[in-house]
Write a protein that holds these residues in place. Structure first.
Motif, PDB file in Angstrom:
ATOM      1  N   VAL A 272     -41.491  44.648   1.966  1.00  0.00           N
ATOM      2  CA  VAL A 272     -40.353  43.499   1.877  1.00  0.00           C
ATOM      3  C   VAL A 272     -40.798  42.189   2.435  1.00  0.00           C
ATOM      4  O   VAL A 272     -40.510  41.238   1.505  1.00  0.00           O
ATOM      5  CB  VAL A 272     -39.001  43.762   2.983  1.00  0.00           C
ATOM      6  N   THR A 273     -41.489  42.216   3.380  1.00  0.00           N
ATOM      7  CA  THR A 273     -42.093  40.655   3.729  1.00  0.00           C
ATOM      8  C   THR A 273     -43.187  40.170   2.609  1.00  0.00           C
ATOM      9  O   THR A 273     -43.153  39.013   2.217  1.00  0.00           O
ATOM     10  CB  THR A 273     -42.929  40.946   5.083  1.00  0.00           C
ATOM     11  N   TYR A 274     -43.856  41.216   2.089  1.00  0.00           N
ATOM     12  CA  TYR A 274     -44.770  40.809   1.054  1.00  0.00           C
ATOM     13  C   TYR A 274     -44.178  40.286  -0.111  1.00  0.00           C
ATOM     14  O   TYR A 274     -44.584  39.357  -0.771  1.00  0.00           O
ATOM     15  CB  TYR A 274     -45.768  42.302   0.693  1.00  0.00           C
ATOM     16  N   GLU A 284     -32.519  39.891  -0.764  1.00  0.00           N
ATOM     17  CA  GLU A 284     -31.674  40.862  -1.049  1.00  0.00           C
ATOM     18  C   GLU A 284     -32.317  41.699  -2.253  1.00  0.00           C
ATOM     19  O   GLU A 284     -32.302  43.180  -2.490  1.00  0.00           O
ATOM     20  CB  GLU A 284     -30.453  40.243  -1.521  1.00  0.00           C
ATOM     21  N   THR A 285     -33.066  41.002  -3.166  1.00  0.00           N
ATOM     22  CA  THR A 285     -33.646  41.689  -4.329  1.00  0.00           C
ATOM     23  C   THR A 285     -35.050  42.432  -3.647  1.00  0.00           C
ATOM     24  O   THR A 285     -35.100  43.557  -3.990  1.00  0.00           O
ATOM     25  CB  THR A 285     -34.428  40.608  -5.328  1.00  0.00           C
ATOM     26  N   ALA A 286     -35.848  41.982  -2.811  1.00  0.00           N
ATOM     27  CA  ALA A 286     -36.779  42.394  -2.249  1.00  0.00           C
ATOM     28  C   ALA A 286     -36.291  44.134  -1.698  1.00  0.00           C
ATOM     29  O   ALA A 286     -36.966  44.948  -1.474  1.00  0.00           O
ATOM     30  CB  ALA A 286     -37.545  41.903  -0.974  1.00  0.00           C
ATOM     31  N   LEU A 287     -35.104  43.890  -0.855  1.00  0.00           N
ATOM     32  CA  LEU A 287     -34.467  44.989  -0.313  1.00  0.00           C
ATOM     33  C   LEU A 287     -34.225  46.110  -1.198  1.00  0.00           C
ATOM     34  O   LEU A 287     -34.342  47.501  -1.053  1.00  0.00           O
ATOM     35  CB  LEU A 287     -33.314  44.513   0.640  1.00  0.00           C
ATOM     36  N   LEU A 288     -33.655  45.733  -2.344  1.00  0.00           N
ATOM     37  CA  LEU A 288     -33.003  46.510  -3.300  1.00  0.00           C
ATOM     38  C   LEU A 288     -34.317  47.372  -3.940  1.00  0.00           C
ATOM     39  O   LEU A 288     -34.269  48.488  -4.210  1.00  0.00           O
ATOM     40  CB  LEU A 288     -32.264  46.065  -4.234  1.00  0.00           C
ATOM     41  N   VAL A 289     -35.221  46.654  -4.323  1.00  0.00           N
ATOM     42  CA  VAL A 289     -36.508  46.992  -4.725  1.00  0.00           C
ATOM     43  C   VAL A 289     -37.261  48.076  -3.815  1.00  0.00           C
ATOM     44  O   VAL A 289     -37.463  49.234  -4.433  1.00  0.00           O
ATOM     45  CB  VAL A 289     -37.440  46.061  -5.374  1.00  0.00           C
ATOM     46  N   ASN A 290     -37.218  47.740  -2.451  1.00  0.00           N
ATOM     47  CA  ASN A 290     -38.070  48.558  -1.810  1.00  0.00           C
ATOM     48  C   ASN A 290     -37.193  49.756  -1.665  1.00  0.00           C
ATOM     49  O   ASN A 290     -37.578  50.951  -1.383  1.00  0.00           O
ATOM     50  CB  ASN A 290     -38.301  47.628  -0.300  1.00  0.00           C
ATOM     51  N   GLY A 291     -35.850  49.674  -1.430  1.00  0.00           N
ATOM     52  CA  GLY A 291     -34.994  50.807  -1.277  1.00  0.00           C
ATOM     53  C   GLY A 291     -34.944  51.753  -2.308  1.00  0.00           C
ATOM     54  O   GLY A 291     -34.885  53.097  -2.144  1.00  0.00           O
ATOM     55  N   ALA A 292     -35.185  51.430  -3.413  1.00  0.00           N
ATOM     56  CA  ALA A 292     -35.391  52.274  -4.723  1.00  0.00           C
ATOM     57  C   ALA A 292     -36.517  53.074  -4.425  1.00  0.00           C
ATOM     58  O   ALA A 292     -36.534  54.050  -4.510  1.00  0.00           O
ATOM     59  CB  ALA A 292     -35.392  51.470  -6.102  1.00  0.00           C
ATOM     60  N   ALA A 293     -37.561  52.348  -4.322  1.00  0.00           N
ATOM     61  CA  ALA A 293     -39.073  53.113  -4.116  1.00  0.00           C
ATOM     62  C   ALA A 293     -38.702  54.092  -2.803  1.00  0.00           C
ATOM     63  O   ALA A 293     -39.294  55.228  -3.034  1.00  0.00           O
ATOM     64  CB  ALA A 293     -39.997  52.209  -3.945  1.00  0.00           C
ATOM     65  N   THR A 294     -38.212  53.905  -1.663  1.00  0.00           N
ATOM     66  CA  THR A 294     -38.039  54.666  -0.584  1.00  0.00           C
ATOM     67  C   THR A 294     -37.196  56.125  -1.124  1.00  0.00           C
ATOM     68  O   THR A 294     -37.468  57.001  -0.613  1.00  0.00           O
ATOM     69  CB  THR A 294     -37.378  53.884   0.559  1.00  0.00           C
ATOM     70  N   VAL A 295     -36.173  55.821  -1.819  1.00  0.00           N
ATOM     71  CA  VAL A 295     -35.440  57.153  -2.211  1.00  0.00           C
ATOM     72  C   VAL A 295     -36.386  58.048  -3.183  1.00  0.00           C
ATOM     73  O   VAL A 295     -36.181  59.162  -2.668  1.00  0.00           O
ATOM     74  CB  VAL A 295     -34.230  56.586  -3.394  1.00  0.00           C
ATOM     75  N   PHE A 296     -37.402  57.444  -3.903  1.00  0.00           N
ATOM     76  CA  PHE A 296     -38.211  58.186  -4.518  1.00  0.00           C
ATOM     77  C   PHE A 296     -39.189  58.772  -3.506  1.00  0.00           C
ATOM     78  O   PHE A 296     -39.724  60.091  -3.772  1.00  0.00           O
ATOM     79  CB  PHE A 296     -38.899  57.358  -5.707  1.00  0.00           C
ATOM     80  N   PHE A 297     -39.690  58.008  -2.816  1.00  0.00           N
ATOM     81  CA  PHE A 297     -40.273  58.459  -1.598  1.00  0.00           C
ATOM     82  C   PHE A 297     -39.747  59.970  -0.701  1.00  0.00           C
ATOM     83  O   PHE A 297     -40.508  60.920  -0.634  1.00  0.00           O
ATOM     84  CB  PHE A 297     -40.779  57.605  -0.552  1.00  0.00           C
ATOM     85  N   ALA A 340     -38.912  41.936 -11.634  1.00  0.00           N
ATOM     86  CA  ALA A 340     -38.431  42.894 -10.486  1.00  0.00           C
ATOM     87  C   ALA A 340     -38.460  44.329 -11.134  1.00  0.00           C
ATOM     88  O   ALA A 340     -38.780  45.215 -10.269  1.00  0.00           O
ATOM     89  CB  ALA A 340     -36.952  42.467 -10.225  1.00  0.00           C
ATOM     90  N   ALA A 341     -38.341  44.542 -12.395  1.00  0.00           N
ATOM     91  CA  ALA A 341     -38.153  45.886 -12.872  1.00  0.00           C
ATOM     92  C   ALA A 341     -39.782  46.298 -12.864  1.00  0.00           C
ATOM     93  O   ALA A 341     -39.717  47.754 -12.517  1.00  0.00           O
ATOM     94  CB  ALA A 341     -37.758  45.777 -14.450  1.00  0.00           C
ATOM     95  N   LEU A 342     -40.626  45.561 -12.853  1.00  0.00           N
ATOM     96  CA  LEU A 342     -41.980  46.142 -12.920  1.00  0.00           C
ATOM     97  C   LEU A 342     -42.354  46.284 -11.477  1.00  0.00           C
ATOM     98  O   LEU A 342     -43.077  47.195 -11.068  1.00  0.00           O
ATOM     99  CB  LEU A 342     -42.986  45.230 -13.561  1.00  0.00           C
ATOM    100  N   ALA A 343     -41.789  45.374 -10.498  1.00  0.00           N
ATOM    101  CA  ALA A 343     -42.016  45.489  -9.217  1.00  0.00           C
ATOM    102  C   ALA A 343     -41.405  46.963  -8.720  1.00  0.00           C
ATOM    103  O   ALA A 343     -41.882  47.857  -7.785  1.00  0.00           O
ATOM    104  CB  ALA A 343     -41.428  44.687  -8.329  1.00  0.00           C
ATOM    105  N   GLN A 347     -43.882  50.211  -6.938  1.00  0.00           N
ATOM    106  CA  GLN A 347     -43.383  50.754  -5.661  1.00  0.00           C
ATOM    107  C   GLN A 347     -42.973  52.040  -5.837  1.00  0.00           C
ATOM    108  O   GLN A 347     -43.534  53.028  -4.882  1.00  0.00           O
ATOM    109  CB  GLN A 347     -42.339  49.808  -4.885  1.00  0.00           C
ATOM    110  N   ILE A 348     -42.259  52.340  -6.725  1.00  0.00           N
ATOM    111  CA  ILE A 348     -42.128  53.985  -7.007  1.00  0.00           C
ATOM    112  C   ILE A 348     -43.116  54.916  -7.194  1.00  0.00           C
ATOM    113  O   ILE A 348     -43.420  55.834  -6.617  1.00  0.00           O
ATOM    114  CB  ILE A 348     -41.085  53.995  -8.009  1.00  0.00           C
ATOM    115  N   THR A 349     -43.929  54.307  -8.014  1.00  0.00           N
ATOM    116  CA  THR A 349     -45.339  54.937  -8.468  1.00  0.00           C
ATOM    117  C   THR A 349     -46.087  55.171  -6.998  1.00  0.00           C
ATOM    118  O   THR A 349     -46.506  56.406  -6.890  1.00  0.00           O
ATOM    119  CB  THR A 349     -46.213  54.276  -9.246  1.00  0.00           C
TER     120      THR A 349
END
Length: 438
Positions: A272-274, A284-297, A340-343, A347-349
Motif C-alpha cells: 500500500v505504501t509502495y 483508497e485505490t491502493a487499499l482496494l487493490v491490495n484488499g483484492a489481492a489479499t482475498v485471493f491470498f 489499476a486493473a493491471l496492478a 498483486q493477485i498473481t
C-alpha cells in the motif's frame, strides 16, 4: 496401522468431537486474527505514523524511520519465541496462548494513545518502538503456539486443511484492517485522518483482545501435551534440547519461513505504501487493490492446505516456490504498469503463488518436531526467519528502490530468497504427510 486412515493411532489418541474441533479452530484463529490485524494496521497507516512521530521535511526519511521501527520490533520476535516456547512446552499450549493475545492487545491499544513528535519530541518514536517490541514478543509466541496446538488436536488426514484455515486467519484480518482503514479514511478528510483518525484502528484492538482472551481460556489442553506431562517427558530446557536434537529440521523450517516472511510483508506491510508513494495511487485505490489481492491470498492458502493433505507437503511447497521464482518479477511489472486493473492482476498473481508456500510452511512447523519441543523449535525457527526477512522487507524494498531507481526491486529481493530456499528444500526436505507425531 496407517496413520492417515486410522488417526486414532497417532500420538494424540483422543481426536476431538466435531464441536470441540470447531472450538479449537476458532480459539486458535481468533488470537491469530487479532495479532495480524494489529500488524496490518501499523503497515496500512505507516504514512500517517511517519508524519506523526518524525520531523517533517523529508518524507522518504520519515517513511524509512517508520519501517525501521517496524523492522526493529521484529528483532524481538525470537525473544518472544524463546519465552513463549519455553512456557508452551512446560506449562501448556492454552495458557501460553491466552497470555500472548493479552499482551498483544494491550501494546496495540497503547500505540493508539501515544503522544506525537510535536508534543513529545524524540520520546514519541521511542515509545512507539517500545510498543512495537512488546507486540513482537507476543507475536513470537502466538502463531507458533496456535499451529502446534492445532497439529496436536487434529486428525492427521485433516492437518493441512485445518492449518490452511488457521493460516487464512493471517490474511483475513488484513482484509478487515484494509476495510477499517478505508472506511475511516473515506469518512474523514486527509488532515483529520493524519491528525487523529489513524488512532481509531489501534483502539479497536481492545474488544478484539477481550474476545480472543475469552475464547482462549475455554480451550482444552491438547492430549499430546497432557500425555507427555503425565509421562514426565517434558525437557528441563526445551530450547537447548531442541537445538541439540532438532537443529537440522530447525534450519529447514528457517529456510522455508524466510520465503513467506519476505513475500508476505512485501504484500501486506509494504504494497500500500509502495503504490501510494512510489506509484502515485490514491490511498483508497491502493487499499482496494491490495484488499483484492489479499482475498485471493486467503483463498490460495486454504486451497494449499487442502492440496497438502491430498498430494503431500513437499510437492505443494516446491510448486509454490517455482511460481514465486517465475512470476515474481512479471507480477511487479504489472503492478508498475500504471493502470489499476493491471496492478490488481499483478498483486493477485503474486498472492496466489505465496499461498501454497505459506500454508505448507506452517504445516511443517508442527509436523517436523516432537511434542516435548514442538512449540519451542517451531517458534524459534519461524521467528528468527521473520525477524531477519519479514520485518526488514518494507525497509529493504524502500531502500533498494531508492538506490537502484528500479520499481521492481522488491520482486528481485523476494525472488532471490525463494531461489535459495527451493534448492535447499528440494535436496533436504522429506515428506511429512503421513508422519506420526512424536
Amino acid at each position: 496401522m496407517n496413520a492417515v486412515s486410522q488417526p486414532a493411532t497417532y500420538a494424540n489418541p483422543h481426536v476431538p468431537a466435531p464441536a470441540n474441533a470447531r472450538r479449537n479452530i476458532v480459539g486458535a484463529c481468533i488470537g491469530t486474527f487479532t495479532e495480524y490485524y494489529d500488524i496490518g494496521i501499523y503497515a496500512l497507516v505507516a504514512p500517517s505514523i511517519a508524519t506523526s512521530f518524525f520531523p517533517h521535511g523529508n518524507p522518504t526519511a520519515a517513511t524509512l524511520n517508520t519501517f525501521a521501527i517496524f523492522a526493529l520490533g521484529f528483532l524481538a520476535r525470537p525473544l518472544g519465541g524463546i519465552l513463549f516456547g519455553f512456557l508452551g512446552d512446560r506449562i501448556g499450549r492454552t495458557r501460553t496462548l491466552a497470555a500472548a493475545i493479552l499482551l498483544m492487545a494491550a501494546s496495540t491499544v497503547a500505540i493508539g494513545v501515544l503522544p506525537t513528535w510535536e508534543t513529545a519530541g524524540v520520546l514519541a518514536p521511542l515509545l512507539l518502538l517500545v510498543c512495537r517490541v512488546v507486540q513482537s514478543i507476543s507475536v513470537g509466541g502466538e502463531f507458533s503456539g496456535a499451529t502446534s496446538y492445532l497439529i496436536e488436536t487434529t486428525e492427521p488426514r485433516k492437518r493441512g486443511t485445518v492449518i490452511g484455515i488457521l493460516n487464512s486467519s493471517v490474511a483475513i484480518p488484513f482484509i478487515v484492517s484494509i476495510g477499517v482503514v478505508f472506511g475511516i479514511s473515506a469518512a474523514l478528510s486527509d488532515a483529520a485522518f493524519n491528525s487523529w483518525g489513524w488512532r481509531i484502528p489501534f483502539l479497536l484492538a481492545a474488544p478484539l483482545g477481550i474476545i480472543g482472551l475469552y475464547l482462549r481460556l475455554r480451550l482444552k489442553e491438547s492430549a499430546a501435551f497432557t500425555e507427555m506431562k503425565e509421562n514426565g517427558a517434558e525437557p528441563g530446557n526445551p530450547l537447548m534440547t531442541g537445538i541439540r536434537t532438532q537443529w537440522r529440521k530447525m534450519l529447514l523450517l528457517f529456510c522455508a519461513a524466510a520465503v513467506t516472511a519476505s513475500s508476505y510483508y512485501i504484500l501486506s506491510a509494504y504494497m500500500v505504501t509502495y503504490t501510494t508513494t512510489t506509484l502515485g495511487y490514491a490511498r483508497e485505490t491502493a487499499l482496494l487493490v491490495n484488499g483484492a489481492a489479499t482475498v485471493f491470498f486467503a483463498a490460495s492458502i486454504i486451497l494449499g492446505g487442502f492440496a497438502a493433505d491430498r498430494f503431500g507437503r513437499r510437492p505443494v511447497i516446491l510448486t509454490g516456490l517455482v511460481g514465486l521464482i517465475c512470476l515474481g518479477i512479471p507480477s511487479f511489472l504489472l503492478v508498475t504498469a500504471g493502470h489499476a486493473a493491471l496492478a490488481v492482476l499483478g498483486q493477485i498473481t503474486f498472492a496466489i503463488c505465496m499461498g501454497p508456500v505459506s500454508t505448507t510452511v506452517f504445516i511443517l512447523a508442527g509436523e517436523l518436531f516432537p511434542t516435548p519441543v514442538r512449540y519451542t523449535c517451531n517458534a524459534v525457527s519461524y521467528n528468527f526467519a521473520y525477524a531477519i526477512f519479514g520485518g526488514s522487507a518494507p525497509f529493504v524494498a524502500t531502500w533498494l528502490i531508492d538506490i537502484t531507481d528500479l520499481k521492481i526491486a522488491p520482486a528481485l529481493y523476494t525472488t532471490s530468497i525463494a531461489t535459495v530456499s527451493i534448492v535447499i528444500l528440494a535436496i533436504f526436505l522429506k515428506e511429512t504427510r503421513e508422519a506420526e507425531l512424536g
